[in-house]
Design a protein around this motif. Structure first.
Motif, PDB file in Angstrom:
ATOM      1  N   SER A  79      39.918  43.033  22.570  1.00  0.00           N
ATOM      2  CA  SER A  79      39.969  44.065  23.616  1.00  0.00           C
ATOM      3  C   SER A  79      40.485  43.474  24.924  1.00  0.00           C
ATOM      4  O   SER A  79      41.327  44.079  25.600  1.00  0.00           O
ATOM      5  CB  SER A  79      38.581  44.671  23.838  1.00  0.00           C
ATOM      6  N   ALA A  80      39.998  42.282  25.288  1.00  0.00           N
ATOM      7  CA  ALA A  80      40.451  41.626  26.514  1.00  0.00           C
ATOM      8  C   ALA A  80      41.941  41.303  26.430  1.00  0.00           C
ATOM      9  O   ALA A  80      42.676  41.464  27.418  1.00  0.00           O
ATOM     10  CB  ALA A  80      39.636  40.358  26.769  1.00  0.00           C
ATOM     11  N   ILE A  81      42.395  40.866  25.269  1.00  0.00           N
ATOM     12  CA  ILE A  81      43.810  40.549  25.077  1.00  0.00           C
ATOM     13  C   ILE A  81      44.671  41.796  25.244  1.00  0.00           C
ATOM     14  O   ILE A  81      45.697  41.774  25.933  1.00  0.00           O
ATOM     15  CB  ILE A  81      44.037  39.886  23.700  1.00  0.00           C
ATOM     16  N   VAL A  82      44.256  42.903  24.661  1.00  0.00           N
ATOM     17  CA  VAL A  82      45.024  44.150  24.774  1.00  0.00           C
ATOM     18  C   VAL A  82      45.038  44.648  26.217  1.00  0.00           C
ATOM     19  O   VAL A  82      46.084  45.055  26.739  1.00  0.00           O
ATOM     20  CB  VAL A  82      44.465  45.228  23.813  1.00  0.00           C
ATOM     21  N   ILE A  83      43.892  44.608  26.882  1.00  0.00           N
ATOM     22  CA  ILE A  83      43.834  45.041  28.289  1.00  0.00           C
ATOM     23  C   ILE A  83      44.695  44.116  29.152  1.00  0.00           C
ATOM     24  O   ILE A  83      45.450  44.570  30.020  1.00  0.00           O
ATOM     25  CB  ILE A  83      42.382  45.091  28.794  1.00  0.00           C
ATOM     26  N   GLY A  84      44.613  42.808  28.919  1.00  0.00           N
ATOM     27  CA  GLY A  84      45.426  41.848  29.660  1.00  0.00           C
ATOM     28  C   GLY A  84      46.918  42.087  29.456  1.00  0.00           C
ATOM     29  O   GLY A  84      47.699  42.049  30.413  1.00  0.00           O
ATOM     30  N   ALA A  85      47.318  42.339  28.214  1.00  0.00           N
ATOM     31  CA  ALA A  85      48.733  42.622  27.939  1.00  0.00           C
ATOM     32  C   ALA A  85      49.162  43.918  28.621  1.00  0.00           C
ATOM     33  O   ALA A  85      50.261  44.004  29.184  1.00  0.00           O
ATOM     34  CB  ALA A  85      48.970  42.702  26.434  1.00  0.00           C
ATOM     35  N   GLY A  86      48.281  44.918  28.596  1.00  0.00           N
ATOM     36  CA  GLY A  86      48.590  46.183  29.273  1.00  0.00           C
ATOM     37  C   GLY A  86      48.752  45.999  30.772  1.00  0.00           C
ATOM     38  O   GLY A  86      49.671  46.567  31.386  1.00  0.00           O
ATOM     39  N   LEU A  87      47.884  45.194  31.378  1.00  0.00           N
ATOM     40  CA  LEU A  87      48.001  44.915  32.810  1.00  0.00           C
ATOM     41  C   LEU A  87      49.292  44.158  33.122  1.00  0.00           C
ATOM     42  O   LEU A  87      49.936  44.398  34.147  1.00  0.00           O
ATOM     43  CB  LEU A  87      46.802  44.109  33.310  1.00  0.00           C
ATOM     44  N   MET A  88      49.697  43.260  32.228  1.00  0.00           N
ATOM     45  CA  MET A  88      50.936  42.519  32.438  1.00  0.00           C
ATOM     46  C   MET A  88      52.140  43.471  32.394  1.00  0.00           C
ATOM     47  O   MET A  88      53.048  43.369  33.222  1.00  0.00           O
ATOM     48  CB  MET A  88      51.096  41.432  31.373  1.00  0.00           C
ATOM     49  N   ILE A  89      52.117  44.400  31.457  1.00  0.00           N
ATOM     50  CA  ILE A  89      53.195  45.392  31.366  1.00  0.00           C
ATOM     51  C   ILE A  89      53.193  46.274  32.608  1.00  0.00           C
ATOM     52  O   ILE A  89      54.241  46.531  33.205  1.00  0.00           O
ATOM     53  CB  ILE A  89      53.062  46.223  30.071  1.00  0.00           C
ATOM     54  N   TYR A  90      52.024  46.727  33.007  1.00  0.00           N
ATOM     55  CA  TYR A  90      51.909  47.545  34.216  1.00  0.00           C
ATOM     56  C   TYR A  90      52.481  46.793  35.415  1.00  0.00           C
ATOM     57  O   TYR A  90      53.255  47.343  36.199  1.00  0.00           O
ATOM     58  CB  TYR A  90      50.442  47.911  34.472  1.00  0.00           C
ATOM     59  N   ASP A  91      52.099  45.524  35.559  1.00  0.00           N
ATOM     60  CA  ASP A  91      52.567  44.729  36.686  1.00  0.00           C
ATOM     61  C   ASP A  91      54.085  44.555  36.661  1.00  0.00           C
ATOM     62  O   ASP A  91      54.722  44.544  37.709  1.00  0.00           O
ATOM     63  CB  ASP A  91      51.885  43.355  36.690  1.00  0.00           C
TER      64      ASP A  91
ATOM     65  N   ARG B 155      46.777  33.819  44.844  1.00  0.00           N
ATOM     66  CA  ARG B 155      45.709  34.802  44.610  1.00  0.00           C
ATOM     67  C   ARG B 155      46.177  36.223  44.860  1.00  0.00           C
ATOM     68  O   ARG B 155      45.594  37.172  44.339  1.00  0.00           O
ATOM     69  CB  ARG B 155      44.516  34.490  45.503  1.00  0.00           C
ATOM     70  N   GLN B 156      47.209  36.410  45.671  1.00  0.00           N
ATOM     71  CA  GLN B 156      47.659  37.752  46.028  1.00  0.00           C
ATOM     72  C   GLN B 156      48.259  38.507  44.835  1.00  0.00           C
ATOM     73  O   GLN B 156      48.379  39.722  44.886  1.00  0.00           O
ATOM     74  CB  GLN B 156      48.657  37.710  47.198  1.00  0.00           C
ATOM     75  N   LEU B 157      48.614  37.831  43.757  1.00  0.00           N
ATOM     76  CA  LEU B 157      49.139  38.492  42.567  1.00  0.00           C
ATOM     77  C   LEU B 157      47.965  38.957  41.693  1.00  0.00           C
ATOM     78  O   LEU B 157      47.773  38.504  40.574  1.00  0.00           O
ATOM     79  CB  LEU B 157      50.061  37.554  41.791  1.00  0.00           C
ATOM     80  N   LYS B 158      47.200  39.882  42.227  1.00  0.00           N
ATOM     81  CA  LYS B 158      45.924  40.271  41.625  1.00  0.00           C
ATOM     82  C   LYS B 158      46.047  40.800  40.197  1.00  0.00           C
ATOM     83  O   LYS B 158      45.342  40.354  39.300  1.00  0.00           O
ATOM     84  CB  LYS B 158      45.231  41.296  42.512  1.00  0.00           C
ATOM     85  N   VAL B 159      46.915  41.764  39.974  1.00  0.00           N
ATOM     86  CA  VAL B 159      47.018  42.377  38.642  1.00  0.00           C
ATOM     87  C   VAL B 159      47.501  41.355  37.622  1.00  0.00           C
ATOM     88  O   VAL B 159      46.942  41.249  36.520  1.00  0.00           O
ATOM     89  CB  VAL B 159      47.945  43.616  38.671  1.00  0.00           C
ATOM     90  N   LEU B 160      48.520  40.597  37.968  1.00  0.00           N
ATOM     91  CA  LEU B 160      49.043  39.593  37.047  1.00  0.00           C
ATOM     92  C   LEU B 160      48.005  38.512  36.769  1.00  0.00           C
ATOM     93  O   LEU B 160      47.832  38.089  35.625  1.00  0.00           O
ATOM     94  CB  LEU B 160      50.327  38.980  37.616  1.00  0.00           C
ATOM     95  N   ASN B 161      47.281  38.088  37.795  1.00  0.00           N
ATOM     96  CA  ASN B 161      46.240  37.086  37.588  1.00  0.00           C
ATOM     97  C   ASN B 161      45.125  37.612  36.690  1.00  0.00           C
ATOM     98  O   ASN B 161      44.629  36.896  35.814  1.00  0.00           O
ATOM     99  CB  ASN B 161      45.671  36.614  38.927  1.00  0.00           C
TER     100      ASN B 161
ATOM    101  N   SER C 235      53.913  43.074  41.137  1.00  0.00           N
ATOM    102  CA  SER C 235      54.685  41.943  41.650  1.00  0.00           C
ATOM    103  C   SER C 235      55.928  41.666  40.815  1.00  0.00           C
ATOM    104  O   SER C 235      56.931  41.212  41.342  1.00  0.00           O
ATOM    105  CB  SER C 235      53.802  40.697  41.688  1.00  0.00           C
ATOM    106  N   GLY C 236      55.883  41.937  39.527  1.00  0.00           N
ATOM    107  CA  GLY C 236      57.042  41.686  38.664  1.00  0.00           C
ATOM    108  C   GLY C 236      58.136  42.730  38.781  1.00  0.00           C
ATOM    109  O   GLY C 236      59.250  42.527  38.313  1.00  0.00           O
ATOM    110  N   ALA C 237      57.843  43.855  39.426  1.00  0.00           N
ATOM    111  CA  ALA C 237      58.826  44.931  39.534  1.00  0.00           C
ATOM    112  C   ALA C 237      59.915  44.609  40.539  1.00  0.00           C
ATOM    113  O   ALA C 237      61.013  45.136  40.454  1.00  0.00           O
ATOM    114  CB  ALA C 237      58.136  46.236  39.917  1.00  0.00           C
ATOM    115  N   LYS C 238      59.641  43.751  41.490  1.00  0.00           N
ATOM    116  CA  LYS C 238      60.597  43.426  42.549  1.00  0.00           C
ATOM    117  C   LYS C 238      61.013  41.975  42.414  1.00  0.00           C
ATOM    118  O   LYS C 238      60.492  41.105  43.084  1.00  0.00           O
ATOM    119  CB  LYS C 238      59.976  43.680  43.918  1.00  0.00           C
TER     120      LYS C 238
END
Length: 177
Positions: A146-158, A96-102, A163-166
């Motif tokens: 819209s949800a798909i685009v926002i979700g993809a954007g959040l995945m890129i951000y993450d 659950r701690q991987l909030k943005v990715l989840n 969590s994916g940056a490290k």
């Protein structure tokens, strides 16, 4: 920060099942409303750069493969269901701690399922949000898109800042002090 592998689904990213459900229900309700309120190709001017329209998309994004003989309906349905299954597995395996990715995965799953329901039930996806500048129109889309685009954007951000940056590779390459 080390991630803890969940032993129960309640400790995993699947706790965001309600996000998937909200996206799916909101998507389907808005599509039902559009189909009932507007005739096919009908248009309602809302703002100088935005209209509500009623169009059908027989293909994928930007009507890709929409002019094929119908096989694309089941092809895109199968692809979406495989992606949904993979994302659900990821959600179950990550804490659950991987909030943005989840959140990104939950939005992607909800959006994908919204469009799958249309493809299976109707044979096409109902699109209705039309943004434009002058005579240049962005392809019409819907809540699921819209949800798909926002979700993809959040995945890129993450991947850059979350969590994916490290990754383990980055951690191992650092010299110890």
């Amino acid at each position: 920060m080390a991630t803890v592998k969940p032993t129960r689904w309640q400790e995993s990213g699947l706790t965001l099942w309600w996000v998937m459900l909200v996206v799916l229900v909101l998507d389907q309700l808005t599509k039902v409303w559009v189909v009932q309120a507007l005739p096919l190709f009908g248009r309602v001017d809302v703002l100088p750069f935005f209209d509500l329209v009623h169009v059908r998309n027989y293909g994928a994004a930007f009507s890709f493969l929409s002019d094929q003989g119908g096989w694309q309906r089941w092809f895109f349905t199968l692809i979406a269901l495989v992606i949904v299954a993979v994302l659900l597995i990821f959600l179950r395996r990550q804490g659950r701690q991987l909030k943005v990715l989840n959140w990104s995965f939950a939005l992607l799953v909800g959006g994908a399922l919204g469009n799958v329901v249309d493809r299976v039930r109707l044979g096409y996806v109902v699109d209705f949000l039309d943004f434009y500048v002058g005579s240049y129109h962005w392809p019409a889309f819907n809540v699921a898109d819209s949800a798909i685009v926002i979700g993809a954007g959040l995945m890129i951000y993450d991947s850059f800042f979350g969590s994916g940056a490290k990754s383990d590779v980055n951690q191992k390459s650092k010299p110890k002090s």
